[in-house]
Enzyme design. Sequence first.
Site, short mmCIF file in Angstrom:
data_model
loop_
_atom_site.label_atom_id
_atom_site.label_comp_id
_atom_site.label_asym_id
_atom_site.label_seq_id
_atom_site.Cartn_x
_atom_site.Cartn_y
_atom_site.Cartn_z
N LYS A 281 0.86 -1.18 0.00
CA LYS A 281 0.00 0.00 0.00
C LYS A 281 0.90 1.24 0.00
CE LYS A 281 -3.67 -2.60 0.55
NZ LYS A 281 -3.01 -3.83 0.11
N ASP A 282 0.49 2.24 -0.71
CA ASP A 282 1.36 3.39 -0.92
C ASP A 282 1.33 4.38 0.24
OD1 ASP A 282 2.50 2.80 -3.54
OD2 ASP A 282 0.43 2.91 -4.21
N LYS A 283 2.16 5.39 0.10
CA LYS A 283 2.40 6.28 1.23
C LYS A 283 1.28 7.28 1.50
CE LYS A 283 5.51 9.78 3.09
NZ LYS A 283 6.75 10.53 2.95
#
Length: 649
Positions: A281-283
């Site tokens: 999952k991205d930032k």
Amino acid sequence: METVEMNSVSLKHPRSEDDVANADEIKRQKILEKSKTGNDSGQSIETVTEPPEDMKNEIIPNEESEEQEEEELEDSDEDGDPESFADMMKHGLTESDVGITKFVSSHKGFSGILKERYSDFVVHEIGKDGRVSHLDDFSVPVDDEVNFEDPSEETFTVLSDEDKQRLEELQLFKNKETSVAIEVIEDTKEKRTVIHQAVKSLFPGLETKTEDRDGKKYIIAYHAAGKKALANPRKHSWPKSRGSYCHFVLYKENKDTMDAINVLSKFLRVKPNIFSYMGTKDKRAITVQEIAVLRITAQRLAHLNKCLMNFKLGNFSYKNHPLKLGELQGNHFTVVLRNITGTDDQIEQAMHSLREIGFINYYGMQRFGTTAVPTYQIGRAILQNNWNEVMDLILKPRPGAEKGYLVKCREEWAKTKDPAAALKKLPVKRCVEGQLLRGLLKYGMKNIISAFGIIPRNNRLMYIHSYQSYVWNNMVSKRIEEYGLRAVPGDLILKGATAVHIEEGDVDNYTIHDVVMPLPGFDVIYPKHKIGEAYKEMLVADNLDINNMRHKIRDYSLSGAYRKIIIRPQNVSWEVVAYDDPKIPLFTTDLDKLEGKPLPVLPTDGKFRALKMEFSLPPSTYATMAIREVLKMDTSIKNQTQLNTTWLR
């Protein structure tokens, strides 16, 4: 790798959400009035200013040397002149550069602020059983085996920082000591028990005993079984009736998955590779996902909730299996687009189209990088076996937004072609450029293949997957331009795991939602119409043979795959809300609910309008592309920064 990030542009790294949202209100009003300029589709996009994750250099997990210094360097280099950033991003890619050119809906586009706050973008993982992951329980499970005692709360505080440092060095064989002695200040059986328990719990592989020395009692820590003890932590103390893996839900804010794992492993004093998960999952988001970790108790994990910022761990359970990448049904998104300009009718048309028709399943812009050297170009050079070009593309100077030390490193490389000299200009050695330069130092300039192999495998494969994505995007645009939104003879559909062609007499049995397109590889078939020929023409132009995608280095042989042309999101819902204060949240998160925070009361007639939407997507599908279809916007950073020229000033 699954990607869920919807990029936003940033020129300064915000220290908190309020720092982002606290722009002067008068200035803001002027900006919002002026920045609603349209693109070719008649819409605009406003974005907050934070550098996207995909313009940052890849970081290798497990490598901790110089880590603190590098983090400080990265933090200090975030700040810069917004106008110079916008100017540099003129060299970046636009959607059309990577084949993203078509829409499927007919509504008129409108503008909105994309990720004004990272909390405007929330992702909940959907497990393979269809269950959506939520953080809603902080309790620690109780073992059936009563003889085993989990560490008490005192365990985490009874050892001094100096004791922990000495024990860690002993545990990891970092010195020649064979034991560590800890003086028992309060000599009671209870106190000694806590110290024994603390050492064994916090430093797997160490055993303890009590000794009298000069009238004082000491706890002596020593290795139970040499270096083999480290390979199987808690082998002797883990109950047989308990599953070897503690599964938990990780709630994180503004942190990507691998960074989060690295932080957890450092606090637990274990290696990151004992953690497993189903998808990254991205930032710049709030994300909720399941994580599994080998033989770490729920109590130790729960204790981290008191130590860490921007993380919460909960919903603990013990199971006998880790998690595997790809073992998920997808992700559920809650997205807020602020300060929208669309009429109620435009919004209804856009969202109905998203629910009923869907969007083109393009690979999003974060797949291709943000500088003037796209990742797909490096991938193409690898497939062509042109290693000098691979080296040149990675290391040569390039226009665009980059950190100052990278610019100096590239300049030194261009001037001297000396990997040692270029590496000296690079304080952050964990980036791809630093890894390649180290490889060139080790193997020499005539063995670029081995030097390139020092880069972690996932990072190397990222380049050739980017090239596959580039081809796929271009071919899908051609397919839609040529045949529209209907299934036609010669298209491909999946029957189980096998792709077959649609025959003339069967075409009425299928819709565009059944049609797939291949990613080029050695074991795929291609459409039996003009697009099949277009694949061949594109690869011939790139000096590649579509009938022979096997590479002499096995890792770089493309096996190919199939991907649906159109994705129709599930569980689509939306509402338009009014608000006055851009700093207030417009919905409650899992953590808000656990902490009992009420949702702010919103005005019925506020100064701004926001579109709140929810939808579920399968893995490897880009939420960015769904939002693109709603707003009819170019999602590239280059386009967004140009549209935001006034805001940046």
